[in-house]
Design a protein around this motif. Structure first.
Motif, short mmCIF file in Angstrom:
data_model
loop_
_atom_site.label_atom_id
_atom_site.label_comp_id
_atom_site.label_asym_id
_atom_site.label_seq_id
_atom_site.Cartn_x
_atom_site.Cartn_y
_atom_site.Cartn_z
N PHE A 176 0.82 -1.21 0.00
CA PHE A 176 0.00 0.00 0.00
C PHE A 176 0.86 1.26 0.00
O PHE A 176 0.35 2.37 0.16
CB PHE A 176 -0.93 0.00 1.22
N ARG A 177 2.16 1.10 -0.17
CA ARG A 177 3.08 2.24 -0.17
C ARG A 177 2.74 3.17 -1.33
O ARG A 177 2.61 2.75 -2.48
CB ARG A 177 4.52 1.74 -0.29
N PHE A 198 2.09 7.88 2.19
CA PHE A 198 2.06 6.71 3.06
C PHE A 198 3.29 5.86 2.76
O PHE A 198 3.42 5.31 1.67
CB PHE A 198 0.78 5.89 2.84
N ASP A 199 4.20 5.78 3.73
CA ASP A 199 5.50 5.15 3.48
C ASP A 199 5.64 3.77 4.10
O ASP A 199 6.74 3.32 4.42
CB ASP A 199 6.63 6.06 3.98
N LYS A 200 4.51 3.06 4.24
CA LYS A 200 4.55 1.69 4.75
C LYS A 200 3.88 0.75 3.75
O LYS A 200 3.05 1.17 2.94
CB LYS A 200 3.85 1.60 6.11
N PHE A 211 4.28 -6.85 -2.47
CA PHE A 211 4.88 -6.56 -3.77
C PHE A 211 4.16 -5.39 -4.41
O PHE A 211 3.02 -5.04 -4.04
CB PHE A 211 4.82 -7.79 -4.68
N ASP A 212 4.80 -4.76 -5.37
CA ASP A 212 4.25 -3.61 -6.08
C ASP A 212 3.49 -4.12 -7.31
O ASP A 212 4.07 -4.75 -8.18
CB ASP A 212 5.38 -2.68 -6.51
N ASP A 213 2.19 -3.85 -7.36
CA ASP A 213 1.40 -4.26 -8.53
C ASP A 213 0.85 -3.05 -9.28
O ASP A 213 -0.07 -3.18 -10.09
CB ASP A 213 0.28 -5.20 -8.12
#
Length: 322
Positions: free
Chosen positions: A69-70, A74-76, A97-99
């Motif tokens: 959710f980064r 929002f850095d988490k 993971f980044d989607d």
């Protein structure tokens, strides 16, 4: 002798339970991209998009991997309501993971899932075909990014072999939303719209938008499109700043990515001149995390976000007509 009796009793109960288990799977689920057969109760779930992660956890299974959710502001990787739910269960923190640029096929394959839940997502047909080579994939029921939070829970529950639990959870959360709103008498009989600042105009959400549906479930009225507004664009319509005073609602709820953006918007002359703004009957939704809990209401975010959200809306309701 007592041990033997216990063993026999345990075996008898297992035999009684086995037909029910056998009837639960395989499960077949139809969705926008095809028909998916889930052969057995999933143990290693991966989720894509939003909300399916929350549904899986709420129904008893923490996914082995889900999207981060980064984002700006929002850095988490994990939002607080998911983090809290995982902490209660215990165990290892799942992979994230980044989607944002599409489903990361290789990373998902490395997690060795036996089910991929993408009920509230935008996966393409090509991604669906690739992911289906890894594990059964359950996509959105109709169009990308349109499944309601109730559908996400219900479909996820069906895929996990827990449809009864999913039905009960939906009923519980709907009752919770109504109960939270009922704490504030000022909300009774009021109407409200949600909006964002978009492309040189105010974008007013229609009754079909998820944010509007949430307010309607809580008992607030959602007005028809303002006569001064433009044509409906899916779940919203544009309204020029000059006509901002013609929104037919008691309460205005604006969603922004940062407090400074909200402050600047409501300070503009045309916006500040609207009766709702002059009386204080408006809400600045400028906390990115709280906004996420409302915009993407889910099996876990509802109980985290709704008390905070309705407190803000009720404060605006107190100012109606002042």
């Amino acid at each position: 002798m007592r041990l033997v009796l216990h063993a026999v009793a345990a075996l008898f109960l297992a035999l009684l339970a086995s037909p029910a288990l056998a009837q639960s799977f395989p499960v077949t689920i139809k969705h926008a991209l095809g028909e998916t057969v889930i052969p057995a109760a999933p143990q290693r779930i991966v989720t894509l998009g939003w909300s399916s992660t929350d549904a899986a956890i709420a129904l008893g299974t923490v996914p082995v991997g889900f999207p981060s959710f980064r984002s700006a502001g929002f850095d988490k990787d994990i939002v607080p309501w998911v983090e809290e739910a995982i902490a209660k269960v215990g165990g290892a923190t799942p992979e994230t993971f980044d989607d944002s640029a599409g489903a990361p096929i290789e990373k998902i394959a490395a997690l060795k899932p036996d089910l991929i839940l993408a009920v509230y997502s935008g996966i393409s047909e090509d991604e669906y075909k690739l992911l289906s080579q890894i594990a059964p994939v359950v996509a959105y029921p109709e169009q990308p990014w349109t499944a309601t939070w109730q559908q996400v829970i219900s479909i996820s529950g069906e895929a996990m072999g827990r449809p009864a639990e999913a039905t009960a959870l939906v009923a519980e959360l709907e009752a919770f939303i109504k109960a939270e709103a009922a704490k504030y008498p000022a909300l009774s009989g009021k109407s409200a719209v949600t909006l964002i600042d978009y492309n040189g105009a105010a974008a007013i959400h229609s009754a079909d938008d998820a944010r509007a549906k949430l307010l309607a479930l809580a008992g607030l009225a959602i007005p028809e499109r303002s006569p001064a507004g433009g044509d409906l664009q899916g779940f919203w319509y544009p309204l020029s700043y000059e006509n901002f005073d013609q929104i037919p609602a008691d309460i205005l709820i604006g969603f922004f990515n940062a407090p400074e953006l909200a402050d600047e918007f409501f300070a503009r002359p045309y916006i500040a001149a609207a009766s709702q703004v002059k009386s204080g009957a408006y809400v600045k939704m400028d906390d990115r995390i709280l906004n996420m809990s409302v915009i993407s209401s889910s099996a876990l975010s509802i109980k985290w976000g709704m008390p905070r959200y309705f407190e803000k809306v009720a404060a605006a309701a107190e100012r109606v007509g002042k």
